[in-house]
Design a protein around this motif. Structure first.
Motif, PDB file in Angstrom:
ATOM      1  N   GLY A 102       0.840  -1.196   0.000  1.00  0.00           N
ATOM      2  CA  GLY A 102       0.000   0.000   0.000  1.00  0.00           C
ATOM      3  C   GLY A 102       0.868   1.235   0.000  1.00  0.00           C
ATOM      4  O   GLY A 102       2.002   1.195   0.491  1.00  0.00           O
ATOM      5  N   ARG A 103       0.351   2.287  -0.573  1.00  0.00           N
ATOM      6  CA  ARG A 103       1.062   3.560  -0.520  1.00  0.00           C
ATOM      7  C   ARG A 103       1.099   4.025   0.926  1.00  0.00           C
ATOM      8  O   ARG A 103       0.095   3.937   1.643  1.00  0.00           O
ATOM      9  N   ILE A 104       2.227   4.519   1.366  1.00  0.00           N
ATOM     10  CA  ILE A 104       2.414   4.826   2.786  1.00  0.00           C
ATOM     11  C   ILE A 104       1.384   5.852   3.277  1.00  0.00           C
ATOM     12  O   ILE A 104       0.914   5.775   4.410  1.00  0.00           O
ATOM     13  N   TRP A 105       1.003   6.787   2.396  1.00  0.00           N
ATOM     14  CA  TRP A 105       0.062   7.822   2.842  1.00  0.00           C
ATOM     15  C   TRP A 105      -1.362   7.284   2.996  1.00  0.00           C
ATOM     16  O   TRP A 105      -2.213   7.927   3.592  1.00  0.00           O
ATOM     17  N   ASP A 106      -1.609   6.070   2.456  1.00  0.00           N
ATOM     18  CA  ASP A 106      -2.935   5.448   2.580  1.00  0.00           C
ATOM     19  C   ASP A 106      -2.951   4.319   3.600  1.00  0.00           C
ATOM     20  O   ASP A 106      -3.996   3.718   3.841  1.00  0.00           O
ATOM     21  N   MET A 107      -1.765   3.953   4.103  1.00  0.00           N
ATOM     22  CA  MET A 107      -1.664   2.699   4.861  1.00  0.00           C
ATOM     23  C   MET A 107      -2.245   2.812   6.265  1.00  0.00           C
ATOM     24  O   MET A 107      -1.910   3.730   7.016  1.00  0.00           O
ATOM     25  N   ASP A 108      -3.095   1.830   6.617  1.00  0.00           N
ATOM     26  CA  ASP A 108      -3.609   1.746   7.987  1.00  0.00           C
ATOM     27  C   ASP A 108      -2.507   1.224   8.909  1.00  0.00           C
ATOM     28  O   ASP A 108      -1.692   0.403   8.496  1.00  0.00           O
ATOM     29  N   VAL A 109      -2.587   1.642  10.155  1.00  0.00           N
ATOM     30  CA  VAL A 109      -1.623   1.149  11.150  1.00  0.00           C
ATOM     31  C   VAL A 109      -1.705  -0.379  11.245  1.00  0.00           C
ATOM     32  O   VAL A 109      -0.696  -1.067  11.381  1.00  0.00           O
ATOM     33  N   ASP A 110      -2.899  -0.925  11.113  1.00  0.00           N
ATOM     34  CA  ASP A 110      -3.078  -2.385  11.177  1.00  0.00           C
ATOM     35  C   ASP A 110      -2.284  -3.100  10.090  1.00  0.00           C
ATOM     36  O   ASP A 110      -1.742  -4.185  10.317  1.00  0.00           O
ATOM     37  N   ASP A 111      -2.254  -2.507   8.889  1.00  0.00           N
ATOM     38  CA  ASP A 111      -1.525  -3.134   7.780  1.00  0.00           C
ATOM     39  C   ASP A 111      -0.013  -3.084   8.046  1.00  0.00           C
ATOM     40  O   ASP A 111       0.715  -4.044   7.779  1.00  0.00           O
ATOM     41  N   TRP A 112       0.438  -1.962   8.559  1.00  0.00           N
ATOM     42  CA  TRP A 112       1.865  -1.823   8.914  1.00  0.00           C
ATOM     43  C   TRP A 112       2.224  -2.856   9.996  1.00  0.00           C
ATOM     44  O   TRP A 112       3.176  -3.618   9.854  1.00  0.00           O
ATOM     45  N   ASP A 113       1.432  -2.900  11.073  1.00  0.00           N
ATOM     46  CA  ASP A 113       1.725  -3.817  12.187  1.00  0.00           C
ATOM     47  C   ASP A 113       1.656  -5.281  11.742  1.00  0.00           C
ATOM     48  O   ASP A 113       2.476  -6.108  12.154  1.00  0.00           O
ATOM     49  N   HIS A 114       0.684  -5.591  10.893  1.00  0.00           N
ATOM     50  CA  HIS A 114       0.542  -6.960  10.396  1.00  0.00           C
ATOM     51  C   HIS A 114       1.832  -7.399   9.688  1.00  0.00           C
ATOM     52  O   HIS A 114       2.329  -8.509   9.895  1.00  0.00           O
ATOM     53  N   THR A 115       2.383  -6.498   8.886  1.00  0.00           N
ATOM     54  CA  THR A 115       3.589  -6.823   8.110  1.00  0.00           C
ATOM     55  C   THR A 115       4.787  -7.042   9.043  1.00  0.00           C
ATOM     56  O   THR A 115       5.566  -7.980   8.856  1.00  0.00           O
ATOM     57  N   MET A 116       4.913  -6.209  10.069  1.00  0.00           N
ATOM     58  CA  MET A 116       6.026  -6.356  11.029  1.00  0.00           C
ATOM     59  C   MET A 116       5.863  -7.656  11.838  1.00  0.00           C
ATOM     60  O   MET A 116       6.834  -8.360  12.105  1.00  0.00           O
ATOM     61  N   ARG A 117       4.641  -7.939  12.215  1.00  0.00           N
ATOM     62  CA  ARG A 117       4.388  -9.158  12.999  1.00  0.00           C
ATOM     63  C   ARG A 117       4.756 -10.411  12.198  1.00  0.00           C
ATOM     64  O   ARG A 117       5.383 -11.333  12.713  1.00  0.00           O
ATOM     65  N   LEU A 118       4.340 -10.398  10.937  1.00  0.00           N
ATOM     66  CA  LEU A 118       4.525 -11.591  10.108  1.00  0.00           C
ATOM     67  C   LEU A 118       6.009 -11.914   9.918  1.00  0.00           C
ATOM     68  O   LEU A 118       6.432 -13.060  10.062  1.00  0.00           O
ATOM     69  N   SER A 119       6.816 -10.915   9.596  1.00  0.00           N
ATOM     70  CA  SER A 119       8.240 -11.192   9.333  1.00  0.00           C
ATOM     71  C   SER A 119       9.092 -11.122  10.593  1.00  0.00           C
ATOM     72  O   SER A 119       9.967 -11.967  10.790  1.00  0.00           O
ATOM     73  N   LEU A 120       8.868 -10.116  11.422  1.00  0.00           N
ATOM     74  CA  LEU A 120       9.834  -9.839  12.497  1.00  0.00           C
ATOM     75  C   LEU A 120       9.439 -10.490  13.825  1.00  0.00           C
ATOM     76  O   LEU A 120      10.268 -11.108  14.480  1.00  0.00           O
ATOM     77  N   ARG A 121       8.179 -10.327  14.206  1.00  0.00           N
ATOM     78  CA  ARG A 121       7.753 -10.933  15.481  1.00  0.00           C
ATOM     79  C   ARG A 121       7.854 -12.460  15.416  1.00  0.00           C
ATOM     80  O   ARG A 121       8.328 -13.096  16.355  1.00  0.00           O
ATOM     81  N   SER A 122       7.449 -13.054  14.288  1.00  0.00           N
ATOM     82  CA  SER A 122       7.515 -14.516  14.139  1.00  0.00           C
ATOM     83  C   SER A 122       8.962 -14.989  14.238  1.00  0.00           C
ATOM     84  O   SER A 122       9.254 -15.995  14.895  1.00  0.00           O
ATOM     85  N   MET A 123       9.857 -14.251  13.602  1.00  0.00           N
ATOM     86  CA  MET A 123      11.283 -14.625  13.602  1.00  0.00           C
ATOM     87  C   MET A 123      11.861 -14.542  15.019  1.00  0.00           C
ATOM     88  O   MET A 123      12.599 -15.434  15.461  1.00  0.00           O
ATOM     89  N   PHE A 124      11.511 -13.473  15.730  1.00  0.00           N
ATOM     90  CA  PHE A 124      11.976 -13.322  17.115  1.00  0.00           C
ATOM     91  C   PHE A 124      11.434 -14.458  17.991  1.00  0.00           C
ATOM     92  O   PHE A 124      12.181 -15.114  18.722  1.00  0.00           O
ATOM     93  N   LEU A 125      10.131 -14.706  17.909  1.00  0.00           N
ATOM     94  CA  LEU A 125       9.518 -15.710  18.798  1.00  0.00           C
ATOM     95  C   LEU A 125      10.093 -17.104  18.536  1.00  0.00           C
ATOM     96  O   LEU A 125      10.423 -17.834  19.484  1.00  0.00           O
ATOM     97  N   CYS A 126      10.205 -17.477  17.269  1.00  0.00           N
ATOM     98  CA  CYS A 126      10.679 -18.838  16.953  1.00  0.00           C
ATOM     99  C   CYS A 126      12.155 -18.998  17.289  1.00  0.00           C
ATOM    100  O   CYS A 126      12.576 -20.044  17.800  1.00  0.00           O
ATOM    101  N   THR A 127      12.949 -17.968  17.012  1.00  0.00           N
ATOM    102  CA  THR A 127      14.386 -18.058  17.324  1.00  0.00           C
ATOM    103  C   THR A 127      14.572 -18.177  18.837  1.00  0.00           C
ATOM    104  O   THR A 127      15.331 -19.032  19.316  1.00  0.00           O
ATOM    105  N   ARG A 128      13.864 -17.352  19.590  1.00  0.00           N
ATOM    106  CA  ARG A 128      13.982 -17.401  21.055  1.00  0.00           C
ATOM    107  C   ARG A 128      13.586 -18.782  21.584  1.00  0.00           C
ATOM    108  O   ARG A 128      14.233 -19.312  22.487  1.00  0.00           O
ATOM    109  N   ALA A 129      12.558 -19.364  21.004  1.00  0.00           N
ATOM    110  CA  ALA A 129      12.098 -20.677  21.474  1.00  0.00           C
ATOM    111  C   ALA A 129      13.065 -21.802  21.095  1.00  0.00           C
ATOM    112  O   ALA A 129      13.194 -22.791  21.821  1.00  0.00           O
ATOM    113  N   ALA A 130      13.746 -21.640  19.962  1.00  0.00           N
ATOM    114  CA  ALA A 130      14.646 -22.713  19.492  1.00  0.00           C
ATOM    115  C   ALA A 130      15.991 -22.696  20.204  1.00  0.00           C
ATOM    116  O   ALA A 130      16.671 -23.729  20.293  1.00  0.00           O
TER     117      ALA A 130
END
Ligand SMILES: NC(=O)c1ccc[n+]([C@@H]2O[C@H](COP(=O)([O-])OP(=O)(O)OC[C@H]3O[C@@H](n4cnc5c(N)ncnc54)[C@H](O)[C@@H]3O)[C@@H](O)[C@H]2O)c1
Length: 260
Positions: A102-130
């Motif tokens: 999405g264009r940044i000026w149109d992007m909802d906070v939910d879309d931004w957070d969803h993208t960070m969660r999918l790549s970064l939060r998942s990577m942090f959680l799984c690495t910490r658990a492993a």
């Protein structure tokens, strides 16, 4: 495609997130063929079952666990169940990623957070658990999926806007660079693989259509090899970094991007 089986993963267990489709599925099949026992994790039970069937038809040892890897409690249960069933991972492939364009000026906070969660939060959680089990045994291989988008995806940026995705995929590199140093004393390596445009079930049709529609900045036009990569070509790189032979490689990013 004929696959390179030079690097053996015999006697090892690999956990691959997002193994229901695309690159994750290709990694699971490839690593299993190299001799690893695989834990396949995905939030979609139907897709997971399909990868499980392919592994079973291939005569491979696999454990399929449904899990949303952005959820802390679910990730804790995933690793606990894998361990309980004798599938403690020596290798972790943090493959889940993606997000919303999405264009940044149109992007909802939910879309931004969803993208960070999918790549970064998942990577942090799984690495910490492993890590606790890897640290105990003083051996581990962690591979995180970044993307050519870490430097900006010209076609996505130009046609739809992909700032959130590119930010997340650049974040993967920071994670890997820093953690490589933190984990060095534990003989655990961590690296990134950065695919270019790959012909997966979901992304492939969209990436090809840009070319078919004659768009100026289409990936097939812009990539020097002038084709999409295959999920198996990415799996080859992931499997190499997961192998004992990659012992002096850590904190690195391997591009699988057709020259771009
Ligand atoms: N396909 C490409 O062209 C391409 C290019 C560069 C980088 N990548 C990166 O490679 C990785 C894999 O890409 P892909 O295109 O094969 O993925 P994909 O979008 O096809 O999805 C793979 C699987 O992840 C699962 N999944 C999604 N969210 C999940 C969650 N929260 N928990 C557990 N499972 C979840 C899905 O159910 C699906 O089975 C991603 O990190 C992606 O950003 C892909």
């Amino acid at each position: 495609m004929e696959q390179n089986l030079a690097f053996s993963l015999a006697g090892q267990t690999a956990l691959i997130t997002g193994a229901g489709l695309g690159i994750g599925k290709a990694c699971a099949l490839h690593m299993a063929r190299q001799g690893a026992r695989v834990v396949i994790a995905d939030k979609d039970p139907q897709r997971l079952a399909e990868t499980g069937t392919l592994l079973a038809e291939d005569g491979r040892q696999a454990l399929a666990l449904t899990c949303d890897v952005t959820d802390e409690a679910a990730v804790t249960s995933l690793f606990a169940e894998a361990q309980e069933k004798g599938f403690t991972p020596d290798i972790l492939v943090n493959n889940v990623g993606g997000g919303r364009s999405g264009r940044i000026w149109d992007m909802d906070v939910d879309d931004w957070d969803h993208t960070m969660r999918l790549s970064l939060r998942s990577m942090f959680l799984c690495t910490r658990a492993a890590l606790p089990a890897m640290m105990d045994q003083k051996y581990g291989r962690i591979i995180c999926l970044s993307s050519g988008a870490r430097n900006g995806t010209v076609w996505n940026a130009f046609h739809t806007g992909a700032c959130a995705y590119s930010t997340a995929k650049a974040g993967v590199i920071g994670f890997v660079r820093d953690l490589a140093i933190e984990l060095a004393d534990h003989a655990i390596t961590i690296n990134a693989v950065a695919p270019g445009p790959i012909d997966t079930e979901l992304a492939g049709p969209y990436l090809r259509k840009m070319h078919e529609d004659g768009l100026e900045y289409s990936p097939i036009r812009m990539v020097p090899l002038h084709r999409l990569g295959t999920p198996e070509e990415v799996a080859n790189a992931v499997s190499f970094l997961a192998s004992p032979e990659a012992s002096y490689i850590t904190g690195s990013t391997l591009d699988v991007a057709g020259g771009r």
